[in-house]
Design an enzyme around this catalytic site. Structure first.
Site, PDB file in Angstrom:
ATOM      1  N   LYS A 248       0.849  -1.198   0.000  1.00 13.43           N
ATOM      2  CA  LYS A 248       0.000   0.000   0.000  1.00 13.43           C
ATOM      3  C   LYS A 248       0.879   1.240   0.000  1.00 13.43           C
ATOM      4  O   LYS A 248       1.440   1.612   1.022  1.00 13.43           O
ATOM      5  CB  LYS A 248      -0.907   0.041   1.234  1.00 13.43           C
ATOM      6  N   PRO A 249       1.023   1.881  -1.165  1.00 18.67           N
ATOM      7  CA  PRO A 249       1.819   3.117  -1.207  1.00 18.67           C
ATOM      8  C   PRO A 249       1.021   4.271  -0.580  1.00 18.67           C
ATOM      9  O   PRO A 249      -0.193   4.161  -0.402  1.00 18.67           O
ATOM     10  CB  PRO A 249       1.997   3.380  -2.709  1.00 18.67           C
TER      11      PRO A 249
ATOM     12  N   GLU B  58      10.191   1.610  10.462  1.00 14.86           N
ATOM     13  CA  GLU B  58      11.051   2.796  10.299  1.00 14.86           C
ATOM     14  C   GLU B  58      10.176   3.986  10.631  1.00 14.86           C
ATOM     15  O   GLU B  58       9.334   4.390   9.826  1.00 14.86           O
ATOM     16  CB  GLU B  58      11.554   2.911   8.855  1.00 14.86           C
TER      17      GLU B  58
ATOM     18  N   SER C  92       4.997   7.437  10.363  1.00  7.73           N
ATOM     19  CA  SER C  92       5.071   8.152  11.642  1.00  7.73           C
ATOM     20  C   SER C  92       5.024   7.178  12.823  1.00  7.73           C
ATOM     21  O   SER C  92       4.492   6.076  12.720  1.00  7.73           O
ATOM     22  CB  SER C  92       3.890   9.120  11.740  1.00  7.73           C
TER      23      SER C  92
ATOM     24  N   CYS D  52      12.805  11.820   7.552  1.00 13.07           N
ATOM     25  CA  CYS D  52      12.906  11.459   8.977  1.00 13.07           C
ATOM     26  C   CYS D  52      14.347  11.588   9.449  1.00 13.07           C
ATOM     27  O   CYS D  52      14.616  11.629  10.642  1.00 13.07           O
ATOM     28  CB  CYS D  52      12.355  10.067   9.218  1.00 13.07           C
TER      29      CYS D  52
HETATM   30  P1  ADP Z   1       3.294  10.615   7.218  1.00 11.57           P
HETATM   31  O1  ADP Z   1       3.143  11.614   8.300  1.00 11.57           O
HETATM   32  O2  ADP Z   1       4.647  10.450   6.662  1.00 11.57           O
HETATM   33  O3  ADP Z   1       2.223  10.687   6.170  1.00 11.57           O
HETATM   34  P2  ADP Z   1       1.897   8.323   8.202  1.00 11.57           P
HETATM   35  O4  ADP Z   1       2.366   7.397   9.267  1.00 11.57           O
HETATM   36  O5  ADP Z   1       0.633   9.052   8.421  1.00 11.57           O
HETATM   37  O6  ADP Z   1       3.138   9.256   7.961  1.00 11.57           O
HETATM   38  O7  ADP Z   1       1.785   7.556   6.814  1.00 11.57           O
HETATM   39  C1  ADP Z   1       2.702   6.614   6.362  1.00 11.57           C
HETATM   40  C2  ADP Z   1       1.964   5.507   5.644  1.00 11.57           C
HETATM   41  O8  ADP Z   1       1.088   4.876   6.568  1.00 11.57           O
HETATM   42  C3  ADP Z   1       1.070   5.989   4.500  1.00 11.57           C
HETATM   43  O9  ADP Z   1       1.087   5.030   3.470  1.00 11.57           O
HETATM   44  C4  ADP Z   1      -0.290   6.053   5.157  1.00 11.57           C
HETATM   45  O10 ADP Z   1      -1.356   5.930   4.239  1.00 11.57           O
HETATM   46  C5  ADP Z   1      -0.221   4.833   6.056  1.00 11.57           C
HETATM   47  N1  ADP Z   1      -1.177   4.840   7.172  1.00 11.57           N
HETATM   48  C6  ADP Z   1      -1.702   5.892   7.825  1.00 11.57           C
HETATM   49  N2  ADP Z   1      -2.565   5.482   8.779  1.00 11.57           N
HETATM   50  C7  ADP Z   1      -2.590   4.120   8.720  1.00 11.57           C
HETATM   51  C8  ADP Z   1      -3.285   3.094   9.453  1.00 11.57           C
HETATM   52  N3  ADP Z   1      -4.123   3.370  10.430  1.00 11.57           N
HETATM   53  N4  ADP Z   1      -3.046   1.805   9.103  1.00 11.57           N
HETATM   54  C9  ADP Z   1      -2.185   1.507   8.130  1.00 11.57           C
HETATM   55  N5  ADP Z   1      -1.499   2.416   7.409  1.00 11.57           N
HETATM   56  C10 ADP Z   1      -1.689   3.712   7.700  1.00 11.57           C
END
Ligand code: ADP
Length: 487
Positions: free
Chosen positions: A183-184, A259, A238, A293
């Site tokens: 999932k990108p 990461e 994050s 990061c």
């Molecule tokens: P950033 O602040 O870099 O966008 P995120 O952690 O929000 O960091 O996003 C990184 C990845 O995690 C993205 O592909 C985002 O769609 C995905 N993501 C965000 N929330 C969820 C979740 N609840 N479950 C799985 N993947 C998630």
């Protein structure tokens, strides 16, 4: 000749790729991809949901055994061909990446080189997965250790390095013989679609890499975890999302690689060569407009050199050209979305309210696009919000210190531990810092440490596991002990 970005996008897949076929979302839903420099919609993709997630993970699980049986050399050669195709197509892939993410073309080309290198590195690693054989100490048993692919993997990547964050997960998974669901980030999915086509052209069999783009990340990833079909999850993003995923993975005891966030200290010692310090700080701060990061978040400078260092750094930062990343000559592109600009504005205002002085920048412009100017703040107070928050923007925050112990204490005063930087001409001092700084990586007299041949990763709340280097492949294999009595 490089095609126009419209022509490139016209040939990309739909956004959902299962068992070698691009398809629409089962629900028929779509979402838009924007160019952050203009706000223009550049593509509309299938917006995956639970049904698409199920099809993808079932395919990955079904394909796993057959894929694991493909000889390592064959898997290696797929990666090698994909590496060569990526390098050959650097210009058009860079243009696509800049259009969806904003980084200047020169940096996007750099990311293609960096991202492709993970495929070359892991093509070389595929045939070198080690085993072990020995007699037990009492001489009664032969102990044989082999390594097998961990099994179907869930891959989740962020938007800031749309190619490299994918290749450094896909590369070792292919090398180890794992199938994948991927999932990108929904802000920057186009680079991943391009990458899938490159891998198909390089000979990757159907069903090995299944992709679901979505605006509902949890609605796709949680069903993958709960399917019971995946054996590993590898995530870059994050820390708060990483913690949610760790909890979800605990339900099925999935292996994880995480990461997560950083809050890198960048220490300029009293004996630093200031030319080195400024050029390393520019790299550590401005790579990817600060949206990394690994970005230097807190620049700790010995009080005896902070004035001169601040002056030279501001000179360089003010000379940068801000604009649309696709225009040649642009040094600094837009941030990825308006929310990112608003966050930087709040952090800078808060620092200034707490006594920081603005040496350059500090005010966003009007006009379209999510731009923020290169900014240097000095005398930042330790209680300013940006000291404990990832800035993720082009803002250098300078904080004075008086001795090495104080700098080490300040540097380690964070729950993160991804990377640290130290600038010093004194080898003993630099090594002392590298030993005392709590981080998975330390750069000495340099502003970028990332290299596919080295283990990338953090300690504390910056993550678990390492990507790249000699240990990168280990994250994707399980050891198996076979015990045979000596009769
Ligand atoms: P950033 O602040 O870099 O966008 P995120 O952690 O929000 O960091 O996003 C990184 C990845 O995690 C993205 O592909 C985002 O769609 C995905 N993501 C965000 N929330 C969820 C979740 N609840 N479950 C799985 N993947 C998630």
């Amino acid at each position: 000749m490089t095609r126009s970005v419209t022509d490139i996008i016209a040939t990309l897949g739909t956004g959902i790729h299962v068992d070698g076929t691009w398809r629409d979302a089962a629900s028929g839903a779509t979402f838009e991809v924007e160019n952050p420099a203009t706000g223009e919609v550049v593509a509309r993709l299938a917006d995956g949901g639970a049904d698409d997630a199920a099809a993808a993970i079932e395919t990955a699980a079904r394909t796993q055994e057959e894929w694991a049986a493909v000889p390592a050399r064959e898997r290696a050669e797929i990666l090698r061909r994909a590496y060569e195709l990526l390098v050959e197509r650097t210009d058009e892939l860079a243009l696509l990446m800049t259009t969806e993410m904003g980084k200047p073309l020169a940096e996007a080309r750099g990311e293609v080189a960096y991202g492709a290198e993970f495929f070359r590195w892991f093509s070389e690693e595929a045939c070198r997965i080690r085993g072990d054989a020995r007699r037990s100490p009492d001489g009664k048993t032969r102990l044989m250790v082999t390594h097998e692919p961990v099994g179907p993997c869930i891959l989740i990547t962020p938007w800031n390095f749309p190619l490299a964050m994918g290749t450094r997960k896909i590369g070792p998974a292919i090398a180890a013989g794992c199938t994948m669901v991927f999932k990108p980030a929904n802000l920057t999915p186009l680079t991943s679609l391009y990458l899938v086509d490159v891998l198909r052209e390089a000979g990757l069999p159907d069903g090995v890499l299944n992709v679901v783009c979505t605006t509902d990340a949890g609605g796709v990833v949680e069903p993958w975890i709960d399917s019971g079909l995946a054996r590993k999850l590898t995530f870059t993003g994050s820390t708060p999302v990483g913690k949610i995923l760790l909890e979800q993975c605990s339900r099925h005891v999935l292996r994880t690689s995480m990461e997560l966030g950083g809050n890198a200290p960048f220490v300029v010692c009293s004996d630093a060569d200031l030319d080195t310090a400024v050029s390393a700080a520019m790299a550590a701060k401005m790579r990817n407009m600060g949206e990394a990061c690994t970005a230097a978040n807190r620049i700790l400078v010995h009080r005896s050199v902070i004035e001169e260092f601040g002056r030279r750094l501001s000179e360089k930062m003010s000379a940068l050209t801000v604009g649309d990343g696709t225009a040649e000559g642009t040094d600094v592109g837009p941030l990825v979305e308006q929310k990112a600009v608003d966050k930087v504005v709040d952090l800078v205002d808060d620092a200034v309210d707490r006594g920081a002085r603005v040496l350059c920048g500090g005010r966003r412009g009007d006009g379209p696009g999510h731009f923020y100017p290169p900014t240097v703040l000095t005398d930042v107070s330790p209680d300013a919000s940006l000291m404990s928050t990832e800035i993720f923007g082009p803002v250098a925050a300078l904080v004075p210190f008086d001795d090495d112990d104080e700098a080490v204490r300040m540097a380690n005063d964070t729950e993160f531990g991804l990377v640290s930087f130290v600038i010093s001409e004194n080898l003993d001092r630099a090594l002392m810092y590298s030993e005392r700084l709590q981080a998975g990586m330390v750069g000495i007299n340099v502003g970028v440490v990332s290299n596919p041949a080295g283990p990338f990763g953090g300690i504390k709340q910056s993550g678990l596991g390492r990507e790249g280097g000699l240990t990168g492949i280990e994250e994707f294999v399980e050891s198996k002990l076979v015990a045979i009595p000596v009769r």
